[in-house]
Scaffold this active site. Structure first.
Site, mmCIF file in Angstrom:
data_model
loop_
_atom_site.group_PDB
_atom_site.id
_atom_site.type_symbol
_atom_site.label_atom_id
_atom_site.label_comp_id
_atom_site.label_asym_id
_atom_site.label_seq_id
_atom_site.Cartn_x
_atom_site.Cartn_y
_atom_site.Cartn_z
ATOM 1 N N CYS A 13 9.132 -2.123 10.826
ATOM 2 C CA CYS A 13 10.025 -0.975 10.759
ATOM 3 C C CYS A 13 9.359 0.188 11.492
ATOM 4 O O CYS A 13 8.180 0.117 11.856
ATOM 5 C CB CYS A 13 10.306 -0.594 9.301
ATOM 6 S SG CYS A 13 8.835 -0.066 8.388
ATOM 7 N N HIS A 42 1.055 -4.885 5.012
ATOM 8 C CA HIS A 42 0.828 -6.046 4.146
ATOM 9 C C HIS A 42 0.975 -7.340 4.942
ATOM 10 O O HIS A 42 1.857 -8.162 4.688
ATOM 11 C CB HIS A 42 1.794 -6.026 2.958
ATOM 12 C CG HIS A 42 1.549 -4.903 2.012
ATOM 13 N ND1 HIS A 42 0.296 -4.588 1.542
ATOM 14 C CD2 HIS A 42 2.389 -3.998 1.448
ATOM 15 C CE1 HIS A 42 0.376 -3.552 0.728
ATOM 16 N NE2 HIS A 42 1.635 -3.168 0.663
ATOM 17 N N GLU A 132 3.420 3.341 -2.118
ATOM 18 C CA GLU A 132 4.423 4.391 -1.919
ATOM 19 C C GLU A 132 4.790 5.054 -3.239
ATOM 20 O O GLU A 132 4.874 6.285 -3.329
ATOM 21 C CB GLU A 132 5.691 3.831 -1.264
ATOM 22 C CG GLU A 132 6.750 4.905 -1.037
ATOM 23 C CD GLU A 132 8.114 4.362 -0.626
ATOM 24 O OE1 GLU A 132 9.125 4.979 -0.994
ATOM 25 O OE2 GLU A 132 8.165 3.324 0.069
ATOM 26 N N THR A 168 11.700 3.910 -1.063
ATOM 27 C CA THR A 168 12.510 3.799 0.158
ATOM 28 C C THR A 168 12.910 2.374 0.514
ATOM 29 O O THR A 168 13.886 2.177 1.237
ATOM 30 C CB THR A 168 11.768 4.406 1.358
ATOM 31 O OG1 THR A 168 10.536 3.704 1.567
ATOM 32 C CG2 THR A 168 11.486 5.884 1.148
ATOM 33 N N SER A 227 3.384 -8.694 0.755
ATOM 34 C CA SER A 227 4.528 -7.882 1.158
ATOM 35 C C SER A 227 5.655 -7.888 0.124
ATOM 36 O O SER A 227 6.319 -8.905 -0.081
ATOM 37 C CB SER A 227 5.066 -8.370 2.508
ATOM 38 O OG SER A 227 6.265 -7.702 2.836
#
Length: 289
Positions: A13, A42, A132, A168, A227
């Site tokens: 991303c 990750h 995060e 997010t 991940s």
């Protein structure tokens, strides 16, 4: 030859691309040691690739002992405590926090400071302990309530105002269910506000990955074992096509996985999966056919 397609919508991303560019730029322009607080992404193979270029991954304990060093903050973002510690210890921060995450941090901090005197509760829909989420909780001086699922909604006091945000990378569907469940529990006259803070680049991959999986008889989903996004996307991939296989490297693919021979093979991955790794998977499969 059986056609093999690499999903054009898979791969890093924007936030991860930005962090890796920051790392490579720093490594190219300076011989100074560059540390990264936690895995930059990750994905073990990508971490190893950057490690060979000179990026050294450290944990929070090692960070607290650094003096006068240079440290990259990855896309996930960090709590205010990290910036404070860096300032005290003469550590130079290379801040690669994803802009989407940074906006969310600022929004949470703003709403927390504006409403704490009213007894409002900041609630974050996300994975407890995720980097995060730790950074988001830090914007509330550690007071935010983290909710992973509807089963944890009893942690909220519904007689007090609630301000809901989301990590997010969570799904829009899951966030919508949390909103509905909280709405039905709120006491009459008590304020409930919710902010859609989900990254659309990530959220839009869920319907896309399902369509890609159904278009192929056999699918290899490539992602690192750590991940979170990979686990979520693979779940949707598997739901769309039961003949979907999760792999973390090309070497784990053996001939038996290709039996019976499929009419077509698709290769896709997480937001933490580099394009070059999916290409290596394609090359490995071609060698087995």
């Amino acid at each position: 030859m059986i056609p093999i397609e690499i999903d054009s919508g898979s791969g890093f991303c924007f936030g991860v691309v930005n962090a890796i560019r920051h790392a490579e730029k720093q490594l190219e322009k300076s011989s100074d040691k560059l540390y990264c607080l936690g895995d930059i992404v990750h994905n073990t193979l990508e971490v190893e690739r950057l490690g060979k270029k000179g990026l050294e991954t450290i944990d929070y304990d090692a960070f607290s002992r650094l003096r006068g060093a240079k440290v990259l903050l990855r896309a996930h973002g960090e709590p205010p405590e990290i910036y404070r510690m860096a300032g005290e210890n003469g550590v130079t921060i290379i801040d690669a926090t994803c802009p989407v995450v940074l906006r969310l941090q600022n929004k949470i901090k703003s709403r927390y400071e504006a409403t704490r005197s009213l007894g409002a509760q900041v609630v974050i829909y996300g994975k407890r302990g995720h980097a995060e989420v730790n950074g988001l909780v830090g914007q509330t001086e550690g007071t935010a309530i983290v909710i992973e699922s509807e089963e944890e909604l009893d942690k909220i006091d519904y007689t007090r105002p609630v301000i809901l945000f989301s990590q997010t990378t969570k799904s829009l569907e899951g966030f919508g269910q949390i909103i509905d469940s909280i709405s039905t529990r709120m006491q009459p006259g008590v304020t409930f506000e919710h902010h859609d803070t989900i990254c659309r680049q990530v959220a839009n991959r869920i319907p896309h990955i399902g369509a890609f999986a159904t278009a192929h008889e056999l699918v290899f989903f490539v992602a690192g074992e750590k991940s979170s996004n990979g686990k979520v996307l693979f779940g949707h991939c598997l739901a769309a096509n039961p003949r979907s296989i999760f792999i973390s490297s090309p070497e784990v693919i053996v001939p038996d996985m290709l039996v019976p021979l499929p009419a077509s093979i698709g290769i896709c991955g997480a937001t933490s999966t580099p394009r070059w790794q999916m290409e290596e998977v394609a090359s490995h499969i071609k060698a087995l056919l």
